[in-house]
Scaffold this motif. Structure first.
Motif, PDB file in Angstrom:
ATOM      1  N   UNK A 191       0.580  -1.221   0.033  1.00 31.99           N
ATOM      2  CA  UNK A 191       0.261   0.025  -0.153  1.00 31.99           C
ATOM      3  C   UNK A 191       0.837   1.365   0.064  1.00 31.99           C
ATOM      4  N   UNK A 192       1.988   1.205   0.938  1.00 35.19           N
ATOM      5  CA  UNK A 192       2.693   2.368   0.751  1.00 35.19           C
ATOM      6  C   UNK A 192       3.342   2.987  -0.511  1.00 35.19           C
ATOM      7  N   UNK A 193       3.276   2.068  -1.559  1.00 37.11           N
ATOM      8  CA  UNK A 193       3.927   2.316  -2.957  1.00 37.11           C
ATOM      9  C   UNK A 193       2.981   2.700  -3.766  1.00 37.11           C
ATOM     10  N   UNK A 194       1.481   2.679  -3.620  1.00 38.08           N
ATOM     11  CA  UNK A 194       0.534   2.579  -4.501  1.00 38.08           C
ATOM     12  C   UNK A 194       0.655   4.018  -5.268  1.00 38.08           C
ATOM     13  N   UNK A 195       0.577   5.008  -4.326  1.00 38.35           N
ATOM     14  CA  UNK A 195       0.363   6.521  -4.843  1.00 38.35           C
ATOM     15  C   UNK A 195       1.523   6.570  -5.772  1.00 38.35           C
ATOM     16  N   UNK A 196       2.880   6.195  -5.353  1.00 40.85           N
ATOM     17  CA  UNK A 196       4.102   6.194  -6.363  1.00 40.85           C
ATOM     18  C   UNK A 196       3.748   5.859  -7.753  1.00 40.85           C
ATOM     19  N   UNK A 197       3.370   4.493  -7.706  1.00 41.69           N
ATOM     20  CA  UNK A 197       2.832   3.855  -8.714  1.00 41.69           C
ATOM     21  C   UNK A 197       1.839   4.405  -9.590  1.00 41.69           C
ATOM     22  N   UNK A 198       1.025   4.654  -8.887  1.00 36.36           N
ATOM     23  CA  UNK A 198      -0.284   5.528  -9.724  1.00 36.36           C
ATOM     24  C   UNK A 198       0.308   6.737 -10.397  1.00 36.36           C
ATOM     25  N   UNK A 199       1.071   7.596  -9.775  1.00 37.89           N
ATOM     26  CA  UNK A 199       1.528   8.813 -10.235  1.00 37.89           C
ATOM     27  C   UNK A 199       2.335   8.412 -11.946  1.00 37.89           C
ATOM     28  N   UNK A 200       3.060   7.251 -11.897  1.00 34.56           N
ATOM     29  CA  UNK A 200       3.793   6.768 -13.042  1.00 34.56           C
ATOM     30  C   UNK A 200       2.703   6.289 -14.141  1.00 34.56           C
ATOM     31  N   UNK A 201       1.651   5.510 -13.626  1.00 35.69           N
ATOM     32  CA  UNK A 201       0.821   5.178 -14.527  1.00 35.69           C
ATOM     33  C   UNK A 201      -0.031   6.375 -14.947  1.00 35.69           C
ATOM     34  N   UNK A 216       1.482   9.257 -15.578  1.00 36.73           N
ATOM     35  CA  UNK A 216       2.565   9.830 -16.466  1.00 36.73           C
ATOM     36  C   UNK A 216       2.647   9.360 -17.884  1.00 36.73           C
ATOM     37  N   UNK A 217       2.562   7.965 -17.675  1.00 32.08           N
ATOM     38  CA  UNK A 217       3.147   7.060 -18.753  1.00 32.08           C
ATOM     39  C   UNK A 217       1.762   6.524 -19.619  1.00 32.08           C
ATOM     40  N   UNK A 218       0.794   7.262 -18.956  1.00 31.78           N
ATOM     41  CA  UNK A 218      -0.737   7.149 -19.925  1.00 31.78           C
ATOM     42  C   UNK A 218      -0.888   5.346 -19.998  1.00 31.78           C
ATOM     43  N   UNK A 219      -0.889   4.736 -18.643  1.00 33.71           N
ATOM     44  CA  UNK A 219      -1.058   3.212 -19.154  1.00 33.71           C
ATOM     45  C   UNK A 219      -2.579   2.795 -18.777  1.00 33.71           C
ATOM     46  N   UNK A 220      -3.301   2.882 -20.196  1.00 34.04           N
ATOM     47  CA  UNK A 220      -4.832   2.976 -19.885  1.00 34.04           C
ATOM     48  C   UNK A 220      -5.353   1.607 -19.725  1.00 34.04           C
ATOM     49  N   UNK A 221      -4.576   0.608 -19.719  1.00 31.26           N
ATOM     50  CA  UNK A 221      -4.927  -0.658 -19.572  1.00 31.26           C
ATOM     51  C   UNK A 221      -5.032  -1.139 -18.060  1.00 31.26           C
ATOM     52  N   UNK A 222      -4.510  -0.145 -17.078  1.00 31.50           N
ATOM     53  CA  UNK A 222      -4.492  -0.442 -15.772  1.00 31.50           C
ATOM     54  C   UNK A 222      -5.980  -0.673 -15.107  1.00 31.50           C
ATOM     55  N   UNK A 223      -6.269  -1.647 -14.497  1.00 33.36           N
ATOM     56  CA  UNK A 223      -7.483  -2.075 -13.690  1.00 33.36           C
ATOM     57  C   UNK A 223      -7.254  -2.026 -12.308  1.00 33.36           C
ATOM     58  N   UNK A 224      -6.328  -1.631 -11.522  1.00 34.95           N
ATOM     59  CA  UNK A 224      -6.361  -1.553 -10.293  1.00 34.95           C
ATOM     60  C   UNK A 224      -5.149  -2.321  -9.602  1.00 34.95           C
TER      61      UNK A 224
END
Lengths: 231, 231
Positions: free
Chosen positions: B54-64, B66-74
């Motif tokens: 959980x502590x890294x989810x915000x960091x990963x979300x920012x990158x998602x 930033x790089x337009x990973x639109x297949x991300x589902x959670x």
């Protein structure tokens, strides 16, 4: 008496080189000279025999003279398999260093062998019949007889990657090679294998990640990085 | 529908880092984003679920974003073992992408996964029940139950090092996890192991040396060298 057999019969074909990898210059010194240094300077090593194809003997001899390797006792010709090369080396040990108690077989392509590993190998051959340095395995390894279906996942805790040098009580190890068929020598995949298959008690001793074998260009780069103190 | 589950729950303790290795920046881009790129751009991948603490989810979300990973589902939370993390990922797939036929489980620490490997894995799961990319083994490997005496030398031709991603028919693979004990999940050493142990037909497909897993500082250097076009 403890005699080192240095295997330098490789042709370098796997790396696609004109020059066999053990003779490549790294920091102006051929790779083979790095391990020769370690064996030359080790207090428990009395003799060194080098297995190398005839066309490279003059080149190696020049380096031996240049670096004052005074434990050098002669060459043996390279064989058609690694174990044939070892057998040729053992014959040269028998001829040139007949008082040998323990033989230590090393690969010229492992330049970073340490004093500690050599000492452990000698001690292992004194306490038992021989020793082989090993490191643990990082990969997840599967066994498959047909290369398609998985037969089993191997237990990582029971797997060990063999390194060099390997040590053996000389007389018994040489006898085994004289007794077995040429086919058995041909089909030997590791130099300890033929020993324990014929009843010698070979123990595993602690190897080191640093004691890498130079097989690929990446290995060569890792070796250079280590020499520069980078790792 | 084909859903990728990216495992990014590692804590980096093996490398002695403050930051888990999959989040290290290489050429100004976090390592995890390299494989996300490949899955995002692969025509046969429909969804991406990321397993991360959980502590890294915000960091990963920012990158998602930033790089337009639109297949991300959670996200799914990291588990206490690799296989527990996979199980958490499967639960998120079941909740967020219920139409999934094939699940492809990948390690965020393998940034150089190729289109070809992903395609082979998907095809393997269509033709059989799943697939795992493998490469041949270079080391001479010995098996020893007590870590001292050699039990046997393993036949190199029968050994394969497993890589990621691994693909599975989703429904059956998820069912197995729902049926087995927590202890069995805990003791699973490879994600294909639990599948073939319960009757799924998992085939080996061709992996690649390039598809390395970043575990050590040396691996990180190799990755940087490859990115620079050096290997």
């Amino acid at each position: 008496m403890n005699t080192a057999v240095i295997l330098a019969g490789g042709t370098g074909t796997r790396m696609g080189l004109d020059c066999p990898k053990q003779f490549l210059l790294v920091q102006d010194k051929p790779i083979i000279s790095y391990c020769l240094d370690v064996f030359q300077n080790h207090a428990e090593i009395d003799n060194i025999v080098i297995v190398v194809s005839e066309q490279w003997q003059d080149y190696v001899k020049e380096n031996i003279d240049k670096y004052s390797f005074d434990k050098f006792r002669g060459f043996a010709p390279a064989g058609r398999s690694r174990q044939h090369s070892i057998y040729n080396g053992l014959k040269a040990v028998d001829a040139n260093c007949p008082d040998t108690d323990i033989v230590i077989v090393h690969d010229a392509a492992r330049p970073l062998v340490s004093d500690e590993i050599i000492s452990s190998c000698i001690q292992g051959a004194k306490d038992f019949d021989g020793a082989m340095p090993v490191i643990t395995v990082k990969d997840t390894l599967y066994q498959s007889k047909d290369g398609e279906n998985i037969d089993q996942l191997l237990k990582r805790s029971e797997l060990f990657a063999g390194q060099a040098p390997e040590s053996f009580r000389f007389k018994r190890y040489f006898e085994i090679h004289n007794e077995v068929t040429d086919e058995e020598i041909e089909n030997t995949a590791g130099s300890s294998e033929i020993a324990y298959r014929h009843g010698m008690d070979i123990r595993m001793v602690k190897g080191s990640e640093r004691n890498l074998k130079i097989t690929t260009i990446e290995d060569l780069e890792t070796f250079e990085t280590i020499l520069k103190g980078g790792v």
